[in-house]
Structures are given as structure tokens and as C-alpha cells.
Design a protein around this motif. Structure first.
Motif, PDB file in Angstrom:
ATOM      1  N   ARG A   1     -10.564   3.698  -2.815  1.00 10.39           N
ATOM      2  CA  ARG A   1     -10.292   5.082  -2.442  1.00 10.39           C
ATOM      3  C   ARG A   1     -10.467   6.016  -3.643  1.00 10.39           C
ATOM      4  O   ARG A   1     -10.935   7.130  -3.494  1.00 10.39           O
ATOM      5  CB  ARG A   1      -8.851   5.165  -1.938  1.00 10.39           C
ATOM      6  CG  ARG A   1      -8.638   6.015  -0.772  1.00 10.39           C
ATOM      7  CD  ARG A   1      -7.235   6.021  -0.229  1.00 10.39           C
ATOM      8  NE  ARG A   1      -6.198   5.785  -1.194  1.00 10.39           N
ATOM      9  CZ  ARG A   1      -5.040   5.204  -0.916  1.00 10.39           C
ATOM     10  NH1 ARG A   1      -4.785   4.793   0.299  1.00 10.39           N
ATOM     11  NH2 ARG A   1      -4.124   5.025  -1.832  1.00 10.39           N
ATOM     12  N   GLU A   2     -10.071   5.542  -4.800  1.00  6.85           N
ATOM     13  CA  GLU A   2     -10.138   6.345  -6.014  1.00  6.85           C
ATOM     14  C   GLU A   2     -11.516   6.278  -6.669  1.00  6.85           C
ATOM     15  O   GLU A   2     -11.735   6.901  -7.704  1.00  6.85           O
ATOM     16  CB  GLU A   2      -9.080   5.864  -7.020  1.00  6.85           C
ATOM     17  CG  GLU A   2      -7.651   5.953  -6.522  1.00  6.85           C
ATOM     18  CD  GLU A   2      -7.151   7.376  -6.422  1.00  6.85           C
ATOM     19  OE1 GLU A   2      -7.512   8.205  -7.287  1.00  6.85           O
ATOM     20  OE2 GLU A   2      -6.382   7.652  -5.494  1.00  6.85           O
TER      21      GLU A   2
ATOM     22  N   GLU B   1       2.437   6.220  -7.253  1.00  2.00           N
ATOM     23  CA  GLU B   1       1.254   6.755  -7.934  1.00  2.00           C
ATOM     24  C   GLU B   1       0.420   5.708  -8.660  1.00  2.00           C
ATOM     25  O   GLU B   1      -0.093   5.954  -9.754  1.00  2.00           O
ATOM     26  CB  GLU B   1       1.671   7.889  -8.872  1.00  2.00           C
ATOM     27  CG  GLU B   1       2.321   9.039  -8.142  1.00  2.00           C
ATOM     28  CD  GLU B   1       2.711  10.190  -9.033  1.00  2.00           C
ATOM     29  OE1 GLU B   1       2.628  10.068 -10.267  1.00  2.00           O
ATOM     30  OE2 GLU B   1       3.096  11.224  -8.477  1.00  2.00           O
TER      31      GLU B   1
ATOM     32  N   ILE C   1      -6.691   0.908  -2.864  1.00  2.00           N
ATOM     33  CA  ILE C   1      -6.440   2.127  -3.638  1.00  2.00           C
ATOM     34  C   ILE C   1      -7.572   2.359  -4.647  1.00  2.00           C
ATOM     35  O   ILE C   1      -8.050   3.499  -4.802  1.00  2.00           O
ATOM     36  CB  ILE C   1      -5.075   2.049  -4.349  1.00  2.00           C
ATOM     37  CG1 ILE C   1      -3.958   2.107  -3.297  1.00  2.00           C
ATOM     38  CG2 ILE C   1      -4.921   3.177  -5.365  1.00  2.00           C
ATOM     39  CD1 ILE C   1      -2.576   1.782  -3.820  1.00  2.00           C
TER      40      ILE C   1
ATOM     41  N   LEU D   1       0.835  -1.201   0.000  1.00  2.00           N
ATOM     42  CA  LEU D   1       0.000   0.000   0.000  1.00  2.00           C
ATOM     43  C   LEU D   1       0.874   1.257   0.000  1.00  2.00           C
ATOM     44  O   LEU D   1       0.652   2.178  -0.795  1.00  2.00           O
ATOM     45  CB  LEU D   1      -0.941   0.002   1.207  1.00  2.00           C
ATOM     46  CG  LEU D   1      -1.927   1.161   1.288  1.00  2.00           C
ATOM     47  CD1 LEU D   1      -2.901   1.131   0.112  1.00  2.00           C
ATOM     48  CD2 LEU D   1      -2.690   1.106   2.608  1.00  2.00           C
ATOM     49  N   TYR D   2       1.872   1.293   0.852  1.00  2.00           N
ATOM     50  CA  TYR D   2       2.765   2.446   0.944  1.00  2.00           C
ATOM     51  C   TYR D   2       3.495   2.678  -0.383  1.00  2.00           C
ATOM     52  O   TYR D   2       3.531   3.797  -0.889  1.00  2.00           O
ATOM     53  CB  TYR D   2       3.776   2.223   2.073  1.00  2.00           C
ATOM     54  CG  TYR D   2       4.776   3.335   2.220  1.00  2.00           C
ATOM     55  CD1 TYR D   2       4.515   4.405   3.069  1.00  2.00           C
ATOM     56  CD2 TYR D   2       5.985   3.319   1.527  1.00  2.00           C
ATOM     57  CE1 TYR D   2       5.431   5.441   3.212  1.00  2.00           C
ATOM     58  CE2 TYR D   2       6.898   4.349   1.659  1.00  2.00           C
ATOM     59  CZ  TYR D   2       6.626   5.405   2.506  1.00  2.00           C
ATOM     60  OH  TYR D   2       7.536   6.424   2.631  1.00  2.00           O
TER      61      TYR D   2
ATOM     62  N   GLY E   1      -2.527   4.807  -8.011  1.00  2.00           N
ATOM     63  CA  GLY E   1      -3.884   5.314  -8.191  1.00  2.00           C
ATOM     64  C   GLY E   1      -4.058   6.074  -9.493  1.00  2.00           C
ATOM     65  O   GLY E   1      -5.149   6.126 -10.047  1.00  2.00           O
TER      66      GLY E   1
ATOM     67  N   ASP F   1       1.166   3.668  -3.319  1.00  2.00           N
ATOM     68  CA  ASP F   1       0.838   5.088  -3.193  1.00  2.00           C
ATOM     69  C   ASP F   1       2.042   5.948  -3.577  1.00  2.00           C
ATOM     70  O   ASP F   1       1.901   6.936  -4.296  1.00  2.00           O
ATOM     71  CB  ASP F   1       0.409   5.423  -1.764  1.00  2.00           C
ATOM     72  CG  ASP F   1      -1.042   5.080  -1.476  1.00  2.00           C
ATOM     73  OD1 ASP F   1      -1.846   4.993  -2.425  1.00  2.00           O
ATOM     74  OD2 ASP F   1      -1.373   4.904  -0.283  1.00  2.00           O
ATOM     75  N   ASN F   2       3.201   5.557  -3.108  1.00  2.00           N
ATOM     76  CA  ASN F   2       4.423   6.316  -3.376  1.00  2.00           C
ATOM     77  C   ASN F   2       4.745   6.363  -4.874  1.00  2.00           C
ATOM     78  O   ASN F   2       5.318   7.337  -5.356  1.00  2.00           O
ATOM     79  CB  ASN F   2       5.590   5.703  -2.599  1.00  2.00           C
ATOM     80  CG  ASN F   2       6.811   6.566  -2.585  1.00  2.00           C
ATOM     81  OD1 ASN F   2       6.733   7.775  -2.402  1.00  2.00           O
ATOM     82  ND2 ASN F   2       7.968   5.963  -2.771  1.00  2.00           N
TER      83      ASN F   2
END
Length: 145
Positions: A142-143, A101, A139, A94-95, A103, A98-99
Motif C-alpha cells: 500500500r505504501e 502507524e 501495508i 493489519l488493524y 507504515g 495501521d493504528n
């Protein structure tokens, strides 16, 4: 907080505290050597180059090696302790997704590269596969996808 992020942050702080120097020009190299009390012309034999424009004094090479080996062992142990892939491994993916991108890009390649995995390794390890699937799902939710 994300346990993976906590581990990475602690390890980064420890790495930043190591007696390393970085120089990308002759002026920076001379300044680094001066800070270490070394002569930039005569004391080159006291240095080792490290990736990324870095230098370490030979006297500190063991500390650098021990620190990086310990960091690798800590990461491996944290991954090994996650029997389902829904704890540390999930937080790791997950980290890093996200780092990198995910998403926006919907591409896992940069994440896998950063973590040192191939897609085949992840797909062949049920824990890693579960962790990345759970992170991707999170993700996407969330998006709004």
C-alpha cells in the motif's frame, strides 16, 4: 469490514455502557459521586478504583469483571478459530499496525504491546507469524515499498 475491528468496536461500546466513572480532579470526583447519588465524603467505602483514573461502585464490580472476562474470551476464541493466521489474526495485525502507524515507523513494538504479545510469541506461533507477515506485506504494498 474487518472482523477484528467489528469485535473491538462492539466491545468498546459495551465497555462504554458500563457504570464507570472517571475523575482527574476533586471537582470531577465530587460531580461523579453526586451523579451516583453518593456522598463524596461518607461513601468512599462503596467505591473501587480502576486503572486510568476510573472508579466503579462495589455493587457493579462483578458486572465489570464479567464483561472484561467475556471480552477476553471472545477475543481468544476468535484468534483460536483462525487456523491459518490469514483471517481474523491477519485482520487483527493489519488493524493494529495501521493504528500504530507501522507504515510510517516500520516498528511493530507498539502493536505487539497493544495486543499483549512479545516478538518471540509471535515468531513461535505459525498462525501469528503468518498473520503479521501478511499484514506487514499488505501495508508495504500500500505504501509502495
Amino acid at each position: 469490514m474487518n472482523k477484528y475491528a467489528e469485535l473491538r468496536q462492539r466491545q468498546q461500546e459495551e465497555f462504554n455502557a458500563l457504570p464507570l466513572g472517571f475523575a482527574f480532579s476533586r471537582k470531577q470526583f465530587d460531580e461523579m459521586m453526586q451523579e451516583w447519588g453518593l456522598d463524596p465524603e461518607k461513601d468512599l467505602d462503596k467505591l473501587l478504583r480502576i486503572p486510568g483514573g476510573g472508579y466503579v461502585q462495589k455493587k457493579d464490580a462483578d458486572l465489570l469483571h464479567q464483561t472484561t472476562e467475556r471480552h477476553s474470551a471472545e477475543m481468544a476464541a476468535a484468534i483460536a478459530e483462525d487456523e491459518t493466521g490469514e483471517g481474523f489474526i491477519y485482520e487483527m495485525f493489519l488493524y493494529e499496525l495501521d493504528n500504530h502507524e507501522y507504515g510510517y515507523t516500520r516498528d511493530t513494538e507498539d502493536t505487539l504491546d497493544a495486543l499483549g504479545y512479545t516478538a518471540e510469541e509471535v515468531l513461535n506461533d505459525p498462525r501469528l507469524k503468518r498473520g503479521i507477515e501478511k499484514a506487514v506485506t499488505e501495508i508495504c504494498k500500500r505504501e509502495g515499498n
